[in-house]
Design a protein around this motif. Structure first.
Motif, PDB file in Angstrom:
ATOM      1  N   TRP A  28       0.687  -1.050   0.271  1.00 35.36           N
ATOM      2  CA  TRP A  28      -0.385   0.222   0.551  1.00 35.36           C
ATOM      3  C   TRP A  28       0.944   1.638  -0.027  1.00 35.36           C
ATOM      4  CZ3 TRP A  28      -0.764  -4.272   2.666  1.00 35.36           C
ATOM      5  CH2 TRP A  28      -2.251  -4.881   2.816  1.00 35.36           C
ATOM      6  N   PHE A  29       0.558   2.313  -0.443  1.00 32.07           N
ATOM      7  CA  PHE A  29       0.882   3.837   0.110  1.00 32.07           C
ATOM      8  C   PHE A  29      -0.076   4.447   0.162  1.00 32.07           C
ATOM      9  CE2 PHE A  29       3.296   2.425  -4.219  1.00 32.07           C
ATOM     10  CZ  PHE A  29       4.728   2.764  -3.397  1.00 32.07           C
ATOM     11  N   GLY A  30      -0.133   4.407   1.973  1.00 29.45           N
ATOM     12  CA  GLY A  30      -1.148   5.305   2.481  1.00 29.45           C
ATOM     13  C   GLY A  30      -2.380   4.318   2.599  1.00 29.45           C
ATOM     14  N   GLU A  31      -3.533   4.795   1.695  1.00 33.87           N
ATOM     15  CA  GLU A  31      -4.708   4.035   1.827  1.00 33.87           C
ATOM     16  C   GLU A  31      -5.133   3.509   0.173  1.00 33.87           C
ATOM     17  OE1 GLU A  31      -6.637   2.902   4.531  1.00 33.87           O
ATOM     18  OE2 GLU A  31      -5.589   3.943   5.294  1.00 33.87           O
ATOM     19  N   HIS A  32      -3.762   3.597  -0.233  1.00 36.88           N
ATOM     20  CA  HIS A  32      -3.973   3.309  -2.171  1.00 36.88           C
ATOM     21  C   HIS A  32      -3.453   1.542  -1.752  1.00 36.88           C
ATOM     22  CE1 HIS A  32      -4.475   2.723  -5.923  1.00 36.88           C
ATOM     23  NE2 HIS A  32      -3.165   2.665  -6.486  1.00 36.88           N
ATOM     24  N   LYS A  33      -4.220   0.907  -2.464  1.00 38.02           N
ATOM     25  CA  LYS A  33      -3.235  -0.730  -2.355  1.00 38.02           C
ATOM     26  C   LYS A  33      -2.605  -0.540  -4.144  1.00 38.02           C
ATOM     27  CE  LYS A  33      -4.168  -5.588  -1.480  1.00 38.02           C
ATOM     28  NZ  LYS A  33      -5.678  -6.800  -0.090  1.00 38.02           N
ATOM     29  N   VAL A  34      -1.867  -1.083  -3.555  1.00 36.10           N
ATOM     30  CA  VAL A  34      -1.048  -1.083  -5.158  1.00 36.10           C
ATOM     31  C   VAL A  34      -0.807  -3.032  -5.434  1.00 36.10           C
ATOM     32  CG1 VAL A  34      -0.189   1.591  -4.926  1.00 36.10           C
ATOM     33  CG2 VAL A  34       1.174  -0.752  -3.804  1.00 36.10           C
ATOM     34  N   LEU A  35      -0.340  -3.749  -4.848  1.00 31.69           N
ATOM     35  CA  LEU A  35      -0.181  -5.219  -5.068  1.00 31.69           C
ATOM     36  C   LEU A  35      -0.961  -5.833  -4.403  1.00 31.69           C
ATOM     37  CD1 LEU A  35       3.610  -4.776  -5.312  1.00 31.69           C
ATOM     38  CD2 LEU A  35       2.394  -5.838  -6.896  1.00 31.69           C
ATOM     39  N   ASP A  36      -1.531  -7.197  -4.891  1.00 26.59           N
ATOM     40  CA  ASP A  36      -2.355  -8.017  -3.920  1.00 26.59           C
ATOM     41  C   ASP A  36      -1.898  -9.090  -3.585  1.00 26.59           C
ATOM     42  OD1 ASP A  36      -5.094  -8.744  -2.467  1.00 26.59           O
ATOM     43  OD2 ASP A  36      -5.645  -9.281  -4.733  1.00 26.59           O
ATOM     44  N   ARG A  37      -1.297  -9.734  -2.473  1.00 27.17           N
ATOM     45  CA  ARG A  37      -1.173 -11.476  -2.667  1.00 27.17           C
ATOM     46  C   ARG A  37      -0.178 -11.680  -3.229  1.00 27.17           C
ATOM     47  NH1 ARG A  37      -7.064 -12.900  -1.821  1.00 27.17           N
ATOM     48  NH2 ARG A  37      -7.360 -11.858  -3.652  1.00 27.17           N
ATOM     49  N   SER A  84       4.942   6.438   3.540  1.00 22.59           N
ATOM     50  CA  SER A  84       2.979   6.247   3.521  1.00 22.59           C
ATOM     51  C   SER A  84       3.084   4.372   2.798  1.00 22.59           C
ATOM     52  CB  SER A  84       2.701   7.497   2.676  1.00 22.59           C
ATOM     53  OG  SER A  84       2.892   6.589   1.141  1.00 22.59           O
ATOM     54  N   ALA A  85       4.506   3.919   2.993  1.00 20.45           N
ATOM     55  CA  ALA A  85       4.328   2.834   2.369  1.00 20.45           C
ATOM     56  C   ALA A  85       4.535   2.011   3.673  1.00 20.45           C
ATOM     57  CB  ALA A  85       6.099   2.352   1.399  1.00 20.45           C
ATOM     58  N   SER A  86       3.279   0.948   2.934  1.00 22.29           N
ATOM     59  CA  SER A  86       3.668  -0.756   4.217  1.00 22.29           C
ATOM     60  C   SER A  86       3.360  -1.722   2.863  1.00 22.29           C
ATOM     61  CB  SER A  86       2.061  -0.126   5.183  1.00 22.29           C
ATOM     62  OG  SER A  86       1.173   0.095   4.439  1.00 22.29           O
ATOM     63  N   LEU A  87       3.490  -2.808   4.089  1.00 20.99           N
ATOM     64  CA  LEU A  87       3.354  -4.307   3.289  1.00 20.99           C
ATOM     65  C   LEU A  87       2.593  -5.475   4.010  1.00 20.99           C
ATOM     66  CD1 LEU A  87       6.149  -5.892   3.746  1.00 20.99           C
ATOM     67  CD2 LEU A  87       7.309  -4.040   2.861  1.00 20.99           C
ATOM     68  N   ALA A  88       2.162  -6.461   3.933  1.00 20.37           N
ATOM     69  CA  ALA A  88       2.483  -7.528   4.496  1.00 20.37           C
ATOM     70  C   ALA A  88       2.809  -8.848   3.530  1.00 20.37           C
ATOM     71  CB  ALA A  88       0.177  -8.134   4.051  1.00 20.37           C
TER      72      ALA A  88
END
Length: 279
Positions: free
Chosen positions: A34-43, A80-84
């Motif tokens: 994600w960048f903030g609330e915007h998800k850019v990659l999914d699983r 603002s970046a985060s990841l799982a």
């Protein structure tokens, strides 16, 4: 849904060389970003095998470069970046709390889209710049040998050996990119990430970079982002096709051996993309 196909050697690429003990297998497991609330990659899950070139292909904006930056912990530099998910190098978590970020980046090096040598620094000092950043000390003789070795591997030694004290910024664009490759190799990475390394280069320089990639893969696992389908077919052993459709986050549609991805894709969207019908 992610699909894969059986392994075959692409006709346009040589078979992977026998893996050196220093080569690393990089594995991404269920990566979301994600960048903030915007998800850019999914699983996104993908194994990048030791001793192979893996090409990441897909239209602009589908998360390929973000995925690449996650692989060596550059994503976390953005506030603002985060990841799982997990990134494993030979089964060891690159994001483990006990692992220093400098160690992760030493093992997983990066070459960027635009050549970025330190312009006022000499060719010699540019090649060794990574040693200072990682705290490695070496004798003058060792440094001299390392400069020659890395510039040779990057295909640049014969062109610059008589002017090693000239500024790196005085080189041509293609030479600057090979200098950046040499700089990355000097810290002995096990994996080398390349984000569109030829996009700003002329055809002659592009060919030389591709030759360098073919020579390097026996010593370092390579992951390359490219929008050039001919280049992906020429240099890679496997491809992963990323796509973001209708406002959804980027995901892998299909991955597998390069020959199969280009000649026998399982998903019609892959066929449309690699044959230039969109993107």
């Amino acid at each position: 849904m992610t699909t894969s196909v059986d392994h075959q050697v692409p006709p346009s690429s040589s078979a992977p060389a026998a893996a050196s003990p220093d080569l690393g297998t990089l594995q991404a497991r269920s990566i979301s970003a994600w960048f903030g609330e915007h998800k850019v990659l999914d699983r996104v899950s993908l194994t990048m095998n030791a001793g192979e070139v893996t090409a990441l292909i897909g239209p602009s904006g589908c998360g390929k470069s973000t995925f690449l930056r996650i692989l060596n912990r550059m994503h976390e530099l953005i506030p603002s970046a985060s990841l799982a998910g997990e990134v494993l190098l030979d089964g060891e978590d690159l994001y483990a709390s006990a692992r220093r970020i400098t160690d992760a980046r030493r093992q997983v090096g990066m070459v960027f889209q635009k050549p970025n040598p330190f312009p006022a620094m000499s060719i010699y000092d540019n090649t060794l710049a990574g040693l200072k950043l990682t705290g490695v000390r070496a004798s003058r003789a060792t440094r001299d040998d390392l400069v020659e070795e890395c510039l040779t591997k990057a295909g640049l030694w014969k062109e610059v050996r008589d002017r090693l004290r000239a500024p790196g910024g005085a080189l041509s664009g293609g030479q600057q990119q090979r200098l950046c490759i040499a700089r990355s190799l000097a810290i002995r990475p096990r994996v080398l990430l390349m984000d569109e390394p030829c996009s700003a280069l002329d055809p002659t320089s592009t060919r030389r970079i591709e030759e360098t990639i073919a020579e390097l893969v026996a010593e370092v696992t390579i992951v390359i982002v490219t929008h050039n389908m001919q280049q992906a077919a020429r240099v890679s052993h496997q491809c992963a096709f990323f796509l973001a459709e209708h406002g959804t986050p980027g995901a892998i549609v299909e991955h597998g051996p390069t020959e199969a991805m280009f000649e026998r894709p399982q998903d019609p969207r892959t066929s449309d993309y690699v044959h230039g019908r969109f993107g």
